[in-house]
Design a protein around this motif. Structure first.
Motif, PDB file in Angstrom:
ATOM      1  N   ASP A  57      -9.731  -0.349  -5.616  1.00  0.00           N
ATOM      2  CA  ASP A  57      -8.983  -0.654  -6.847  1.00  0.00           C
ATOM      3  C   ASP A  57      -9.807  -0.356  -8.322  1.00  0.00           C
ATOM      4  O   ASP A  57      -8.883  -0.209  -9.117  1.00  0.00           O
ATOM      5  CB  ASP A  57      -8.293  -2.391  -6.542  1.00  0.00           C
ATOM      6  CG  ASP A  57      -7.330  -2.390  -5.573  1.00  0.00           C
ATOM      7  OD1 ASP A  57      -6.799  -1.431  -5.254  1.00  0.00           O
ATOM      8  OD2 ASP A  57      -6.891  -3.344  -5.426  1.00  0.00           O
ATOM      9  N   VAL A  58     -11.020  -0.562  -8.442  1.00  0.00           N
ATOM     10  CA  VAL A  58     -11.766  -0.330  -9.537  1.00  0.00           C
ATOM     11  C   VAL A  58     -11.595   0.896  -9.686  1.00  0.00           C
ATOM     12  O   VAL A  58     -11.352   1.553 -10.691  1.00  0.00           O
ATOM     13  CB  VAL A  58     -13.133  -0.911  -9.347  1.00  0.00           C
ATOM     14  CG1 VAL A  58     -13.815  -0.591 -10.547  1.00  0.00           C
ATOM     15  CG2 VAL A  58     -13.070  -2.394  -9.091  1.00  0.00           C
ATOM     16  N   ALA A  59     -11.939   1.891  -8.599  1.00  0.00           N
ATOM     17  CA  ALA A  59     -11.941   3.426  -8.905  1.00  0.00           C
ATOM     18  C   ALA A  59     -10.600   3.853  -9.233  1.00  0.00           C
ATOM     19  O   ALA A  59     -10.361   4.544  -9.955  1.00  0.00           O
ATOM     20  CB  ALA A  59     -12.458   3.951  -7.467  1.00  0.00           C
ATOM     21  N   THR A  60      -9.580   3.237  -8.598  1.00  0.00           N
ATOM     22  CA  THR A  60      -8.140   3.679  -8.760  1.00  0.00           C
ATOM     23  C   THR A  60      -7.791   3.297 -10.381  1.00  0.00           C
ATOM     24  O   THR A  60      -7.143   4.059 -10.959  1.00  0.00           O
ATOM     25  CB  THR A  60      -7.039   3.052  -8.011  1.00  0.00           C
ATOM     26  OG1 THR A  60      -7.576   3.317  -6.548  1.00  0.00           O
ATOM     27  CG2 THR A  60      -5.720   3.441  -8.433  1.00  0.00           C
ATOM     28  N   SER A  61      -8.147   2.170 -10.899  1.00  0.00           N
ATOM     29  CA  SER A  61      -7.850   1.990 -12.099  1.00  0.00           C
ATOM     30  C   SER A  61      -8.632   2.703 -13.167  1.00  0.00           C
ATOM     31  O   SER A  61      -8.227   3.027 -14.243  1.00  0.00           O
ATOM     32  CB  SER A  61      -8.357   0.455 -12.565  1.00  0.00           C
ATOM     33  OG  SER A  61      -7.456  -0.291 -11.542  1.00  0.00           O
ATOM     34  N   LEU A  62      -9.746   3.179 -12.757  1.00  0.00           N
ATOM     35  CA  LEU A  62     -10.735   3.888 -13.775  1.00  0.00           C
ATOM     36  C   LEU A  62     -10.229   5.307 -13.667  1.00  0.00           C
ATOM     37  O   LEU A  62     -10.215   5.996 -14.907  1.00  0.00           O
ATOM     38  CB  LEU A  62     -11.974   4.181 -12.919  1.00  0.00           C
ATOM     39  CG  LEU A  62     -13.334   4.788 -13.768  1.00  0.00           C
ATOM     40  CD1 LEU A  62     -13.367   4.256 -15.150  1.00  0.00           C
ATOM     41  CD2 LEU A  62     -14.389   5.035 -13.123  1.00  0.00           C
TER      42      LEU A  62
END
Length: 465
Positions: A57-62
């Motif tokens: 989810d961190v990568a998706t938000s980034l």
């Protein structure tokens, strides 16, 4: 003859001692059971997968802050027929590229990255909580099997003693020393003892099944266990440790941070959004050798004017969930404080109970042996002997139960303080590193990158487990 019997007796005792030492040497320890529970736990695998999903989810938000590139391509075959022009056909090809970049959205996307990071931290604490549950479950299963086996052994011993008492009562009845009532009492106790033994064997089978579920294999010989060192001298000291170390409290704090950030995200939706957009396209018709090129670059500004109250409602909902998270922290802290107090109270009770039960066993043993001797002289009835034997059995049950409770309660106290983890217990296992996968995905690598290929290998390795 007496010397020979003495030598035989010494040899038998020596064999028994050797067999006991051998059994103890090969018996599984509680630490080994906890290691196996940690390595075989499906619950931990489940929570690790949830953590990896939160990492993603961190990568998706980034990705929301990075340029978005896309392409389009197509081939078109056109044909027509008319009386004036006859038949005609043409083939054309189109190819295009487009790009967009978010310039401003009120900080919502950056806040979304922070939300994802806090969610990762909360999920890590949930994994630690699951780890505590798995290890504590292994301790309970281990000790319940030990207790159930001891109960079965006591029931079997009780059955043998009552059988002997029944035989003695029948012999004394034959010579007129006791009445038929004494024999019937012994027969009744014998039937009850057989029923209790069957129940104990059923409870043992259930305990072994629970052990298999908790540890991952059937229980073999289980070694003796001592209570764990709690590491806190008072309830207040234990509470202070729990408030600092317990994963449930840490998770609740991170969830509060998530809810507070979500309020800001909801508020950012009221602000305008600015995007940079660009496109490039080319069209070619093969029959006429004609082609065209084109492109555009622009900045788009958009924002809400009226949404029927949806955005304001979303802000209020986020505020309510923030308040709920704050209240949840308060409830969790009180529950953990209570768990620590209960654990320490149980430890004090079980220590006193064990001391009393040990003394009770000693006194009941003396009373039973004395009553049985007096019964052979006709000074005591069969009922008195059976009652004394039952009292001795009950005392042994209480002592065995107190020994098991002392171990379980000590580990429950560790769990209440947040110290029931492989790290705190220093278990010899290959520990799962919750940061390893996060460090691989936090920058949002693509599938064709070196880091993306490393991630593929990691996931394939996890899939084989």
């Amino acid at each position: 003859m007496a010397g020979m019997l003495k030598k035989l007796g010494q040899g038998a005792l020596l064999c028994m001692a050797v067999s006991v030492v051998s059994a103890q040497a090969t018996a599984q320890t509680l630490r080994q059971a906890m290691v196996q529970a940690y390595e075989n736990s499906g619950l931990l695998d489940q929570n690790r997968a949830l953590l990896r999903a939160a990492d993603e989810d961190v990568a998706t938000s980034l990705a929301a802050l990075r340029p978005i590139l896309s392409y389009s391509a197509g081939v078109t075959r056109s044909f027509s027929e008319s009386a004036q022009n006859g038949r005609s056909a043409s083939t054309s090809a189109d190819i295009g590229l487009s790009a967009s970049l978010l310039l401003y959205d009120g900080g919502g996307s950056r806040l979304g990255i922070e939300v994802a990071k806090e969610s990762v931290l909360a999920t890590r604490e949930a994994l630690r909580s699951a780890e505590q549950a798995v290890l504590l479950g292994a301790v309970r299963a281990y000790m319940n099997v030990r207790l159930s086996r001891e109960v079965v052994a006591l029931r079997q011993s009780n059955l043998r003693l009552i059988t002997q008492e029944l035989r003695a009562a029948r012999d004394r009845f034959e010579v007129g020393e006791v009445t038929r009532t004494d024999v019937a009492l012994a027969e009744s106790r014998l039937a009850a003892s057989r029923s209790q033994l069957a129940a104990a064997q059923g409870a043992l089978a259930q305990a072994e099944a629970e052990y298999t579920n908790a540890v991952g294999q059937r229980p073999g010989a289980l070694g003796a266990v001592s209570a764990a060192s709690v590491g806190a001298g008072s309830v207040s000291e234990a509470m202070a440790l729990a408030r600092r170390l317990h994963p449930d409290l840490a998770q609740a704090r991170h969830e509060i941070a998530v809810s507070e950030l979500n309020v800001k995200v909801a508020e950012s939706n009221l602000k305008p959004t600015v995007n940079l957009r660009g496109s490039l396209s080319q069209n070619e018709t093969f029959q006429s050798d004609s082609f065209s090129k084109g492109g555009s670059v622009g900045v788009n500004l958009s924002g809400p004017i009226y949404s029927g109250g949806q955005l304001s409602s979303a802000i209020r909902r986020a505020i309510a969930r923030r308040d709920q998270a704050r209240a949840s922290l308060h409830v969790t802290q009180k529950s953990i404080d209570q768990a620590v107090e209960v654990a320490f109270a149980n430890l004090a009770v079980v220590r006193a109970s064990r001391t009393a039960s040990s003394e009770q066993v000693r006194a009941a043993q003396v009373a039973f042996e004395g009553l049985r001797e007096e019964a052979t002289l006709g000074a005591r009835t069969t009922l008195e002997v059976l009652d004394a034997e039952q009292e001795l059995l009950d005392a042994r049950f209480e002592l065995a139960s107190a020994d098991v409770d002392a171990v379980i309660n000590s580990y429950e106290a560790l769990a209440a303080m947040g110290r029931m983890t492989v790290e705190a217990l220093d278990l010899p296992v290959q520990r799962y590193d919750p940061t390893a996968y996060y460090n691989l995905v936090k920058d949002g690598p693509t599938a064709v990158s070196k880091q993306g290929k490393a991630l593929d290998r990691v996931l394939k390795g996890l899939g084989k487990n």
